[in-house]
Design a protein around this motif. Structure first.
Motif, PDB file in Angstrom:
ATOM      1  N   MET A 218       0.811  -1.218   0.000  1.00  0.00           N
ATOM      2  CA  MET A 218       0.000   0.000   0.000  1.00  0.00           C
ATOM      3  C   MET A 218       0.845   1.269   0.000  1.00  0.00           C
ATOM      4  SD  MET A 218      -3.028  -1.201  -0.133  1.00  0.00           S
ATOM      5  CE  MET A 218      -4.145   0.123   0.310  1.00  0.00           C
ATOM      6  N   ASP A 219       2.177   1.138  -0.029  1.00  0.00           N
ATOM      7  CA  ASP A 219       3.041   2.317   0.027  1.00  0.00           C
ATOM      8  C   ASP A 219       2.761   3.325  -1.090  1.00  0.00           C
ATOM      9  OD1 ASP A 219       4.183   1.442   2.328  1.00  0.00           O
ATOM     10  OD2 ASP A 219       6.021   0.688   1.402  1.00  0.00           O
ATOM     11  N   PRO A 220       2.571   2.896  -2.352  1.00  0.00           N
ATOM     12  CA  PRO A 220       2.287   3.886  -3.398  1.00  0.00           C
ATOM     13  C   PRO A 220       1.008   4.679  -3.117  1.00  0.00           C
ATOM     14  CG  PRO A 220       2.928   1.797  -4.373  1.00  0.00           C
ATOM     15  CD  PRO A 220       2.717   1.537  -2.915  1.00  0.00           C
ATOM     16  N   LEU A 221      -0.003   4.019  -2.561  1.00  0.00           N
ATOM     17  CA  LEU A 221      -1.248   4.714  -2.255  1.00  0.00           C
ATOM     18  C   LEU A 221      -1.027   5.752  -1.166  1.00  0.00           C
ATOM     19  CD1 LEU A 221      -4.293   4.830  -2.904  1.00  0.00           C
ATOM     20  CD2 LEU A 221      -4.658   3.189  -1.074  1.00  0.00           C
ATOM     21  N   LEU A 222      -0.312   5.389  -0.112  1.00  0.00           N
ATOM     22  CA  LEU A 222      -0.035   6.332   0.972  1.00  0.00           C
ATOM     23  C   LEU A 222       0.795   7.515   0.469  1.00  0.00           C
ATOM     24  CD1 LEU A 222       0.773   3.839   3.867  1.00  0.00           C
ATOM     25  CD2 LEU A 222      -1.206   5.338   3.705  1.00  0.00           C
ATOM     26  N   THR A 223       1.768   7.229  -0.382  1.00  0.00           N
ATOM     27  CA  THR A 223       2.610   8.305  -0.915  1.00  0.00           C
ATOM     28  C   THR A 223       1.789   9.301  -1.710  1.00  0.00           C
ATOM     29  OG1 THR A 223       4.555   6.860  -0.994  1.00  0.00           O
ATOM     30  CG2 THR A 223       4.577   8.808  -2.412  1.00  0.00           C
ATOM     31  N   ARG A 224       0.883   8.812  -2.529  1.00  0.00           N
ATOM     32  CA  ARG A 224       0.089   9.699  -3.355  1.00  0.00           C
ATOM     33  C   ARG A 224      -0.966  10.439  -2.537  1.00  0.00           C
ATOM     34  NH1 ARG A 224      -0.263   5.835  -8.816  1.00  0.00           N
ATOM     35  NH2 ARG A 224       1.971   6.059  -9.284  1.00  0.00           N
ATOM     36  N   LEU A 225      -1.485   9.806  -1.503  1.00  0.00           N
ATOM     37  CA  LEU A 225      -2.400  10.511  -0.604  1.00  0.00           C
ATOM     38  C   LEU A 225      -1.701  11.683   0.072  1.00  0.00           C
ATOM     39  CD1 LEU A 225      -4.418   7.629   1.097  1.00  0.00           C
ATOM     40  CD2 LEU A 225      -5.424   9.652   0.027  1.00  0.00           C
ATOM     41  N   ARG A 226      -0.510  11.454   0.564  1.00  0.00           N
ATOM     42  CA  ARG A 226       0.233  12.520   1.243  1.00  0.00           C
ATOM     43  C   ARG A 226       0.568  13.647   0.272  1.00  0.00           C
ATOM     44  NH1 ARG A 226       3.701   7.727   3.924  1.00  0.00           N
ATOM     45  NH2 ARG A 226       2.292   7.230   5.666  1.00  0.00           N
TER      46      ARG A 226
ATOM     47  N   ALA B 292      -6.583  -0.179  -4.163  1.00  0.00           N
ATOM     48  CA  ALA B 292      -7.553   0.634  -3.438  1.00  0.00           C
ATOM     49  C   ALA B 292      -7.574   0.215  -1.982  1.00  0.00           C
ATOM     50  CB  ALA B 292      -8.946   0.494  -4.047  1.00  0.00           C
ATOM     51  N   GLY B 293      -7.888   1.170  -1.118  1.00  0.00           N
ATOM     52  CA  GLY B 293      -7.949   0.845   0.291  1.00  0.00           C
ATOM     53  C   GLY B 293      -8.555   1.955   1.120  1.00  0.00           C
ATOM     54  N   MET B 294      -8.873   1.602   2.359  1.00  0.00           N
ATOM     55  CA  MET B 294      -9.380   2.552   3.336  1.00  0.00           C
ATOM     56  C   MET B 294      -8.183   3.100   4.108  1.00  0.00           C
ATOM     57  SD  MET B 294     -12.505   3.606   3.980  1.00  0.00           S
ATOM     58  CE  MET B 294     -13.602   2.218   3.709  1.00  0.00           C
ATOM     59  N   ALA B 295      -7.987   4.407   4.027  1.00  0.00           N
ATOM     60  CA  ALA B 295      -6.840   5.041   4.663  1.00  0.00           C
ATOM     61  C   ALA B 295      -7.270   5.768   5.925  1.00  0.00           C
ATOM     62  CB  ALA B 295      -6.170   6.021   3.707  1.00  0.00           C
ATOM     63  N   THR B 296      -6.465   5.639   6.953  1.00  0.00           N
ATOM     64  CA  THR B 296      -6.688   6.359   8.204  1.00  0.00           C
ATOM     65  C   THR B 296      -5.771   7.579   8.235  1.00  0.00           C
ATOM     66  OG1 THR B 296      -7.267   4.316   9.357  1.00  0.00           O
ATOM     67  CG2 THR B 296      -6.633   6.205  10.716  1.00  0.00           C
ATOM     68  N   LEU B 297      -6.370   8.743   8.514  1.00  0.00           N
ATOM     69  CA  LEU B 297      -5.601   9.978   8.591  1.00  0.00           C
ATOM     70  C   LEU B 297      -5.146  10.218  10.029  1.00  0.00           C
ATOM     71  CD1 LEU B 297      -7.788  12.251   6.273  1.00  0.00           C
ATOM     72  CD2 LEU B 297      -6.069  10.526   5.657  1.00  0.00           C
ATOM     73  N   ARG B 298      -4.200  11.133  10.202  1.00  0.00           N
ATOM     74  CA  ARG B 298      -3.625  11.363  11.525  1.00  0.00           C
ATOM     75  C   ARG B 298      -4.666  11.814  12.541  1.00  0.00           C
ATOM     76  NH1 ARG B 298       1.370  11.000  12.750  1.00  0.00           N
ATOM     77  NH2 ARG B 298       1.972  11.084  10.531  1.00  0.00           N
TER      78      ARG B 298
ATOM     79  N   THR C  74      -5.535   4.086  -6.554  1.00  0.00           N
ATOM     80  CA  THR C  74      -4.528   4.523  -7.493  1.00  0.00           C
ATOM     81  C   THR C  74      -4.284   3.385  -8.472  1.00  0.00           C
ATOM     82  OG1 THR C  74      -2.351   5.555  -7.713  1.00  0.00           O
ATOM     83  CG2 THR C  74      -2.533   3.725  -6.143  1.00  0.00           C
ATOM     84  N   LEU C  75      -3.588   3.694  -9.543  1.00  0.00           N
ATOM     85  CA  LEU C  75      -3.357   2.696 -10.582  1.00  0.00           C
ATOM     86  C   LEU C  75      -2.046   3.018 -11.268  1.00  0.00           C
ATOM     87  CD1 LEU C  75      -4.614   0.267 -12.127  1.00  0.00           C
ATOM     88  CD2 LEU C  75      -5.635   1.925 -13.684  1.00  0.00           C
ATOM     89  N   GLN C  76      -1.129   2.089 -11.233  1.00  0.00           N
ATOM     90  CA  GLN C  76       0.140   2.283 -11.921  1.00  0.00           C
ATOM     91  C   GLN C  76      -0.115   2.333 -13.426  1.00  0.00           C
ATOM     92  OE1 GLN C  76       2.891   2.906 -10.527  1.00  0.00           O
ATOM     93  NE2 GLN C  76       2.848   2.101  -8.458  1.00  0.00           N
ATOM     94  N   GLY C  77       0.394   3.364 -14.087  1.00  0.00           N
ATOM     95  CA  GLY C  77       0.207   3.468 -15.520  1.00  0.00           C
ATOM     96  C   GLY C  77      -1.194   3.837 -15.924  1.00  0.00           C
ATOM     97  N   ALA C  78      -1.964   4.466 -15.038  1.00  0.00           N
ATOM     98  CA  ALA C  78      -3.338   4.844 -15.362  1.00  0.00           C
ATOM     99  C   ALA C  78      -3.365   5.875 -16.471  1.00  0.00           C
ATOM    100  CB  ALA C  78      -4.020   5.425 -14.118  1.00  0.00           C
TER     101      ALA C  78
ATOM    102  N   THR D 137      -6.868  13.397  -8.962  1.00  0.00           N
ATOM    103  CA  THR D 137      -5.673  13.781  -9.701  1.00  0.00           C
ATOM    104  C   THR D 137      -5.474  12.728 -10.794  1.00  0.00           C
ATOM    105  OG1 THR D 137      -4.029  12.477  -8.476  1.00  0.00           O
ATOM    106  CG2 THR D 137      -4.710  14.595  -7.509  1.00  0.00           C
ATOM    107  N   PRO D 138      -4.505  12.918 -11.695  1.00  0.00           N
ATOM    108  CA  PRO D 138      -4.286  11.895 -12.725  1.00  0.00           C
ATOM    109  C   PRO D 138      -3.961  10.513 -12.189  1.00  0.00           C
ATOM    110  CG  PRO D 138      -3.267  13.954 -13.394  1.00  0.00           C
ATOM    111  CD  PRO D 138      -3.722  14.143 -11.969  1.00  0.00           C
ATOM    112  N   ASP D 139      -3.444  10.411 -10.953  1.00  0.00           N
ATOM    113  CA  ASP D 139      -3.093   9.090 -10.433  1.00  0.00           C
ATOM    114  C   ASP D 139      -3.730   8.769  -9.081  1.00  0.00           C
ATOM    115  OD1 ASP D 139      -1.648  10.683  -8.713  1.00  0.00           O
ATOM    116  OD2 ASP D 139       0.329  10.068  -9.456  1.00  0.00           O
ATOM    117  N   LEU D 140      -4.787   9.511  -8.694  1.00  0.00           N
ATOM    118  CA  LEU D 140      -5.401   9.268  -7.391  1.00  0.00           C
ATOM    119  C   LEU D 140      -6.857   9.738  -7.390  1.00  0.00           C
ATOM    120  CD1 LEU D 140      -4.829   8.445  -4.349  1.00  0.00           C
ATOM    121  CD2 LEU D 140      -4.503  10.900  -3.944  1.00  0.00           C
TER     122      LEU D 140
END
Length: 287
Positions: free
Chosen positions: A1-9, A29-35, A44-48, A77-80
């Motif tokens: 899930m690291d790419p998803l977290l990176t793009r969320l941040r 795809a996933g459910m993200a918890t914020l601070r 997100t999707l690689q190569g979307a 965004t284009p990737d999120l």
């Protein structure tokens, strides 16, 4: 899930963790918890494609304007794509499925003058051709069925005679399907794209919208594995928007698009090609 977290941040969401969502077959795809303890749903999707999530967000807005319940779009965004969180659907709740049937019937009450959409879209990772057409049978044949034949995995799955059988079926569509007006369709209405909102009612995600045949949406649920309670969906839909006689027999013809898409996406190992062969068998040339 690291790419998803990176793009969320990068999009301004202070995400600390994310749990992979079940059911998706294309995006991460996933459910993200914020601070601050709140949660968002993100994908997100690689190569979307650069417009994939923009088109999805537009589809959610259009369906909501037509009376369907869809999640709020929090960022795109284009990737999120970031959405408000929803809940799992209650598969054994007949009232839920009845409400969904009436919701989809209301959505299908929005009619158009032509089949298609003002821009091409996406079905999974592949383009959905939405070129306008006033002929619904031609639209279904060219934009939703035969469109998949050039895809490499589809081409490899069927021999020349099977492809010709599919073409003969498409040529016979005016005899197989009664003409209907184009209506606003979700475009990917299988069970995993049905969730529950905070009030416990049905909500729709992951659209591939266009003005198309109402029965194309219905076939996605009818032909896919689904819980017994979902029979109430079809009963409630038919009460709100009665279908022409023989609709059950037509479902497999409309489902050809989904079967061919599954094969094109390398998800046909469960037997999609064999189902296609069964549907086109009456159109094979007898030796």
């Amino acid at each position: 899930m690291d790419p998803l977290l990176t793009r969320l941040r990068a999009a301004g969401f202070d995400a600390v963790s994310a749990d992979l969502a079940p059911g998706g077959v294309v995006a991460m795809a996933g459910m993200a918890t914020l601070r601050d303890g709140s949660r968002v749903f993100a994908k997100t999707l690689q190569g979307a494609g650069a417009d994939l999530f923009e088109i999805e967000a537009e589809g959610l807005r259009v369906l909501r304007e037509a009376g369907a319940t869809t999640p709020d779009v929090l960022a795109v965004t284009p990737d999120l794509l970031v959405l408000e969180p929803l809940c799992p659907r209650p598969d054994d709740n007949e009232r839920f499925w009845e409400d969904l049937g009436r919701m989809v019937a209301s959505m299908h009450a929005v009619t158009g003058e032509r089949f298609g959409w003002h821009r091409d879209g996406w079905l999974g990772r592949l383009r959905q051709d939405n070129t306008w057409d006033e002929d619904g049978h031609a639209f279904l044949a060219q934009r939703r069925i035969l469109r998949w034949l050039p895809e490499p995995l589809v081409e490899a799955a069927f021999d020349a005679e099977e492809r010709r059988s599919l073409e003969r079926l498409c040529a016979a569509l005016p005899d197989l399907l009664p003409p209907r007006r184009p209506v606003l369709t979700h475009g990917d209405l299988w069970r995993e794209n049905i969730l529950t909102d905070r009030a416990g009612g049905p909500a729709l995600i992951d659209p591939a919208v266009s003005y198309s045949w109402a029965e194309a949406d219905l076939s996605m649920l009818w032909c896919s594995p689904r819980p017994p309670a979902s029979d109430r969906f079809f009963a409630a839909y038919n009460e709100a928007a009665p279908l022409p006689d023989g609709w059950r027999q037509r479902m497999r013809v409309f489902h050809l698009r989904e079967l061919l898409s599954d094969i094109a996406h390398d998800d046909g190992g469960w037997g999609a090609a064999q189902e296609v062969r069964e549907i086109i068998a009456p159109f094979a040339r007898r030796q």
